[in-house]
Design an enzyme around this catalytic site. Structure first.
Site, PDB file in Angstrom:
ATOM      1  N   GLY A  10       0.820  -1.215   0.000  1.00  0.00           N
ATOM      2  CA  GLY A  10       0.000   0.000   0.000  1.00  0.00           C
ATOM      3  C   GLY A  10       0.847   1.256   0.000  1.00  0.00           C
ATOM      4  O   GLY A  10       2.081   1.207   0.071  1.00  0.00           O
ATOM      5  N   MET A  11       0.181   2.403  -0.076  1.00  0.00           N
ATOM      6  CA  MET A  11       0.891   3.676  -0.157  1.00  0.00           C
ATOM      7  C   MET A  11       1.732   3.942   1.087  1.00  0.00           C
ATOM      8  O   MET A  11       2.910   4.307   0.988  1.00  0.00           O
ATOM      9  CB  MET A  11      -0.107   4.816  -0.376  1.00  0.00           C
ATOM     10  N   VAL A  12       1.165   3.738   2.279  1.00  0.00           N
ATOM     11  CA  VAL A  12       1.935   3.946   3.513  1.00  0.00           C
ATOM     12  C   VAL A  12       2.980   2.854   3.667  1.00  0.00           C
ATOM     13  O   VAL A  12       4.114   3.114   4.091  1.00  0.00           O
ATOM     14  CB  VAL A  12       1.009   3.993   4.747  1.00  0.00           C
ATOM     15  N   CYS A 128      -2.764  11.003  11.188  1.00  0.00           N
ATOM     16  CA  CYS A 128      -1.718  11.876  10.642  1.00  0.00           C
ATOM     17  C   CYS A 128      -1.922  13.340  11.013  1.00  0.00           C
ATOM     18  O   CYS A 128      -0.979  14.025  11.432  1.00  0.00           O
ATOM     19  CB  CYS A 128      -1.632  11.712   9.126  1.00  0.00           C
ATOM     20  N   HIS A 236      -0.143  17.523   4.713  1.00  0.00           N
ATOM     21  CA  HIS A 236      -1.280  18.191   5.341  1.00  0.00           C
ATOM     22  C   HIS A 236      -0.844  19.531   5.933  1.00  0.00           C
ATOM     23  O   HIS A 236       0.255  19.654   6.489  1.00  0.00           O
ATOM     24  CB  HIS A 236      -1.855  17.339   6.474  1.00  0.00           C
TER      25      HIS A 236
END
Length: 331
Positions: A10-12, A128, A236
């Site tokens: 996955g991305m993480v 996050c 973010h």
């Protein structure tokens, strides 16, 4: 040691592998176990020049890793984290599954890693957007005592995942494709991160409320949040308004934050220096700037906080917890 990365495809998970390599976490005599869902079993992934084969969850449980870094979603964590823990593995989970469980620790290492013990077999990694905010708030709370926090977030599409990144790329290119959001994200701002709760707030907004109180060990802090998805890839950003019980000096605030581990102050109006997601991308620090007194209310401060949500907001924080466990002989 045996270290498992659950959700490695996955991305993480991909960022976790990158951060593990950067920090030389896996030694010559250590074993790295890459774990994913059944559809990815058998896939080959390059880690520092070695081709490693992805295994399934039950196989990974049977391999009895010392530490498992989870980033495979809440449902997977709820089902499988206890199975890993029962096999003697210490699980550090990046999903929301265990964060508000009163029997589980919610850890930002620079703030509360000292709470951890050998008995903690499932450890929660915060959301996050919460991590970057509390890392800045924690030293200020100690000094001035926080009464209330108002936060508005401007969140990267990477927080949603690969599908959202693909949607933005398709929209840039003018190509029709699968939608991660109900609306276009290109040239747009969507005032909804995650699904709505009964009170009218989204789950993302309530994570900021609940997790802040747990990490700072203070239920008296009032927190309200508005979370917005913006067409940004780098990280973010958060506009944070903090009311303290005690008055403060702005220069002293800057000095406190300058000496806070994991925080970088970027705050010079003369040189137009302030945090931006394009510069935070790929970095582990939390950046803070636009530090100024709120002139509309006593003892109140405004700040702008930015971090790469896939790094400090997910992968790096998880790995820092693992490093602490190892350094203190807790795993």
């Amino acid at each position: 040691m045996k270290i498992a990365v659950v959700g490695a495809t996955g991305m993480v998970g991909e960022v976790m592998l990158k951060v593990l390599a950067e920090r030389n976490f896996i030694g010559k005599n250590d074993e790295l176990i890459l774990v994913a869902s059944e559809r990815s079993v058998g896939k080959q992934i390059d880690y520092n020049g070695d081709m490693l084969t992805v295994v399934g969850l039950q196989t990974a449980v049977d391999m009895k890793a010392d530490i498992a870094l989870f980033s495979a979603g809440g449902e997977t964590s709820l089902e499988w984290a206890p199975k890993f823990a029962a096999a003697g593995t210490t699980v550090i989970d990046n999903s929301s599954a265990w964060r508000m469980d009163p029997t589980k620790k919610l850890i930002v290492p620079e703030i509360n890693a000292s709470e951890l013990t050998k008995e903690d077999k499932i450890i929660a990694n915060p959301n996050c957007s919460t991590i970057q905010m509390v890392l800045v708030l924690a030293p200020l709370h100690k000094k001035y005592n926080i009464k209330r926090v108002i936060v508005s977030t401007y969140q990267s599409i990477t927080g949603t995942g690969v599908k959202a990144v693909q949607q933005l790329e398709n929209e840039y290119a003018g190509v029709a494709g699968e939608m991660a959001y109900k609306y276009p994200i290109h040239r747009n701002a969507i005032p909804q991160c995650d699904s709505f709760e009964e009170n009218g707030y989204t789950k993302e907004e309530m994570k900021l409320v609940r997790e802040t109180k747990k990490i700072l060990s203070d239920n008296t802090i009032a927190v309200t949040a508005t979370a917005v998805r913006v067409p940004i890839v780098g990280g973010h950003s958060e506009a944070v308004n903090v009311e303290f019980s005690n008055d403060f000096d702005v220069d002293e605030v800057r000095n406190i934050l300058h000496h806070t581990d994991g925080v970088v102050v970027q705050d010079n109006n003369d040189t137009y220096t302030y945090p931006m997601p394009m510069y935070a991308q790929g970095k582990d620090a939390v950046f803070v700037g636009r530090i100024r007194r709120d002139e509309s209310q006593e003892n109140t401060l405004n700040m702008w906080i930015v971090a790469d949500n896939l790094r400090k907001g997910a992968a790096t924080n998880t790995i820092q917890i693992a490093e602490y466990l190892i350094a203190k002989g807790l795993a």
